[in-house]
Write a protein that holds these residues in place. Structure first.
Motif, PDB file in Angstrom:
ATOM      1  N   LYS A  82       7.339  -5.323  -1.991  1.00 50.30           N
ATOM      2  CA  LYS A  82       6.829  -4.114  -2.639  1.00 50.30           C
ATOM      3  C   LYS A  82       5.308  -4.147  -2.695  1.00 50.30           C
ATOM      4  O   LYS A  82       4.656  -3.148  -2.403  1.00 50.30           O
ATOM      5  N   THR A  83       4.719  -5.278  -3.033  1.00 51.74           N
ATOM      6  CA  THR A  83       3.259  -5.355  -3.107  1.00 51.74           C
ATOM      7  C   THR A  83       2.630  -5.321  -1.722  1.00 51.74           C
ATOM      8  O   THR A  83       1.542  -4.775  -1.560  1.00 51.74           O
ATOM      9  N   SER A  84       3.289  -5.880  -0.719  1.00 52.49           N
ATOM     10  CA  SER A  84       2.713  -5.845   0.633  1.00 52.49           C
ATOM     11  C   SER A  84       2.741  -4.425   1.196  1.00 52.49           C
ATOM     12  O   SER A  84       1.830  -4.014   1.892  1.00 52.49           O
TER      13      SER A  84
END
Length: 109
Positions: A82-84
């Motif tokens: 999700k953060t990438s």
């Protein structure tokens, strides 16, 4: 005529035991399981407590810990994905080393 075999001819199978190699592997697997419960239990279990634990209870504790850490790993991987994805869509500023883009001389006061 009755045939009598010596213990060495019967081997360990007569007494219901496994071979020396299999017994050593089984013992090593038990010790590894006890180590993992003590190590991943984060101080909640000591070696003598786990060693004296009934087999069914030790297996239950081991499987519960294994499930917990697998779920934690899956949640961490999901968060990393999700953060990438969020990082790739947002605009990022890059810092570039080198001469300034303007040709005007720098004035110091």
């Amino acid at each position: 005529m009755i045939r009598i075999e010596s213990v060495s001819q019967l081997g360990l199978r007569f007494f219901g035991l496994t071979s020396i190699d299999q017994a050593a592997k089984a013992k090593l697997a038990i010790y590894k399981q006890i180590h993992q419960i003590c190590f991943f239990g984060k101080g909640g279990y000591s070696w003598p407590v786990v060693y004296d634990m009934p087999v069914y209870l030790r297996r239950f504790v081991f499987e519960e810990m294994k499930q917990f850490y697998e779920e934690e790993k899956a949640a961490n991987e999901k968060a990393m994905k999700k953060t990438s994805r969020a990082g790739s869509t947002s605009e990022t500023q890059s810092f570039q080393m080198g001469a300034p883009k303007s040709k005007a001389p720098i004035k110091y006061q």
